[in-house]
Design a protein around this motif. Sequence first.
Motif, PDB file in Angstrom:
ATOM      1  N   GLU A 179       0.831  -1.204   0.000  1.00 28.89           N
ATOM      2  CA  GLU A 179       0.000   0.000   0.000  1.00 28.89           C
ATOM      3  C   GLU A 179       0.865   1.253   0.000  1.00 28.89           C
ATOM      4  N   ALA A 180       1.937   1.232   0.794  1.00 24.15           N
ATOM      5  CA  ALA A 180       2.831   2.391   0.841  1.00 24.15           C
ATOM      6  C   ALA A 180       3.542   2.602  -0.491  1.00 24.15           C
ATOM      7  N   LEU A 181       3.940   1.501  -1.140  1.00 21.80           N
ATOM      8  CA  LEU A 181       4.655   1.623  -2.412  1.00 21.80           C
ATOM      9  C   LEU A 181       3.759   2.139  -3.528  1.00 21.80           C
ATOM     10  N   SER A 182       2.444   2.066  -3.342  1.00 23.47           N
ATOM     11  CA  SER A 182       1.530   2.598  -4.351  1.00 23.47           C
ATOM     12  C   SER A 182       1.374   4.114  -4.238  1.00 23.47           C
ATOM     13  N   LYS A 183       1.985   4.701  -3.218  1.00 25.77           N
ATOM     14  CA  LYS A 183       1.887   6.143  -2.998  1.00 25.77           C
ATOM     15  C   LYS A 183       3.251   6.797  -3.191  1.00 25.77           C
ATOM     16  N   THR A 184       3.227   8.083  -3.362  1.00 25.79           N
ATOM     17  CA  THR A 184       4.467   8.827  -3.590  1.00 25.79           C
ATOM     18  C   THR A 184       5.280   8.926  -2.302  1.00 25.79           C
ATOM     19  N   CYS A 185       6.585   8.794  -2.445  1.00 26.71           N
ATOM     20  CA  CYS A 185       7.497   8.966  -1.309  1.00 26.71           C
ATOM     21  C   CYS A 185       7.647  10.467  -1.060  1.00 26.71           C
ATOM     22  N   LEU A 186       7.307  10.919   0.130  1.00 28.93           N
ATOM     23  CA  LEU A 186       7.330  12.354   0.420  1.00 28.93           C
ATOM     24  C   LEU A 186       8.620  12.814   1.067  1.00 28.93           C
ATOM     25  N   SER A 187       9.423  11.903   1.577  1.00 28.67           N
ATOM     26  CA  SER A 187      10.651  12.296   2.265  1.00 28.67           C
ATOM     27  C   SER A 187      11.667  11.165   2.182  1.00 28.67           C
ATOM     28  N   LEU A 188      12.896  11.490   2.543  1.00 23.75           N
ATOM     29  CA  LEU A 188      13.941  10.476   2.573  1.00 23.75           C
ATOM     30  C   LEU A 188      13.658   9.438   3.656  1.00 23.75           C
TER      31      LEU A 188
END
Length: 417
Positions: A179-188
């Motif tokens: 689920e997390a990988l389907s969303k944009t990474c917002l920070s390092l």
Amino acid sequence: MHTAGSLQELTPIMSNPNSPNKEEASCDGASPKPARKRAVPGRGHCKSRKGCFNCKKRRVKCSEELPSCRGCRRLGLDCLYPPPPQPALTPSRNPSPRPSTLRLEDLRFFHHFLTAAYPALPFGLDHIWQTVAAMAHEYDFLAHSILGLAAQHLTVSTTSNFSIEALDHRVSAIAALNEALSKTCLSLNDADARFAAAIALTFQSSYMPDGMMDFFRMLRGWMAIQTTLVPAMGESMFHAIKEDTYVKSMRKLLGAAADADEEERRELQQTLQDFMASLRLVAPLCRSAAELHYVASLERIARVCEMSPVNACLELVPFYAVTNDMDADEFANFTNPTNFTAQILLAHFWMLTHVLQRHALGPARASLVRDEIIFQWVETAVHKLPGSHKRYVLWPLGLARLRGRSGNFEGPREING
């Protein structure tokens, strides 16, 4: 007795002016004129809970148009609507991938991760995994991944059995990570958390008796996250986790290992000769480019081992990830359970790994290698082969059983062939 629907049928009769229950004449005998009822504001329509504040205050029906209703436009008022109601949360019938309660065992798992179960390679990254553990409360997938790794590590390193808890955390971690990988990474930090979870899931699979294929899939996912989500590795807390770092760590460990005596060297040479003979028997089965490359690489590493087991171990480090170089179709075909040639090659690979590390690392390998897991992977792979292919795995299966008996390990099942 009337049903609920009958009430609707009675309503027009009760309100009908010609109903026999109505008085038909006044005192003087003339037909009475029905009294006019005073209109009640707001009674001529159904109540609306979505109207604007002005219409609610005036107790009139709101047209509910956006951005301004008709009444407010007519009167020149600022039209404001109440915020939409939030949907009520209802419990799901399916198991949730994110349990909201903390079990007492999880405290033990968390402590075990901090003290013993964090990934052992590369060396010198203890402080990083301490930081990862501190980040876990912010990311469900990371918390589940480290708890699952610790639970599985406890299962294979102690007499306790937490395999069910380990699997529960693993399933939750994978679901939340996807689920997390389907969303944009917002920070390092987001990228580091996803990378850490992939590493923990990979190491957990290396402790699972049925996790051989999961190991390669997770290793491939690990590399995908490293190359896509953490492109600026210099800024990541995991900037030290690279192929050359693993090689340096293994070289440091090999340097501390004791030299083998003459008898051990002769044993190794004989084992390598048997391995090469078995590999020559398997080679004609290889058809795809991936299979041909795999068998050729195994032969090359065995040749290096004849001269130096230490150098062969260093060659083995990048070979773990050789499946990452396959394209999607090649990898799917190579890891397909019906690809018996690949299963045979993997059985040879794991037993060669066992042999190399046993002779090159000596006692130092105890913290890195779980022999019983390797033996079970070989047993399981061989068990799935048809009878016509059993002769191609006599060397890895025989060695696994021999070493298993010497270490008081019994395979998961008896396999004929």
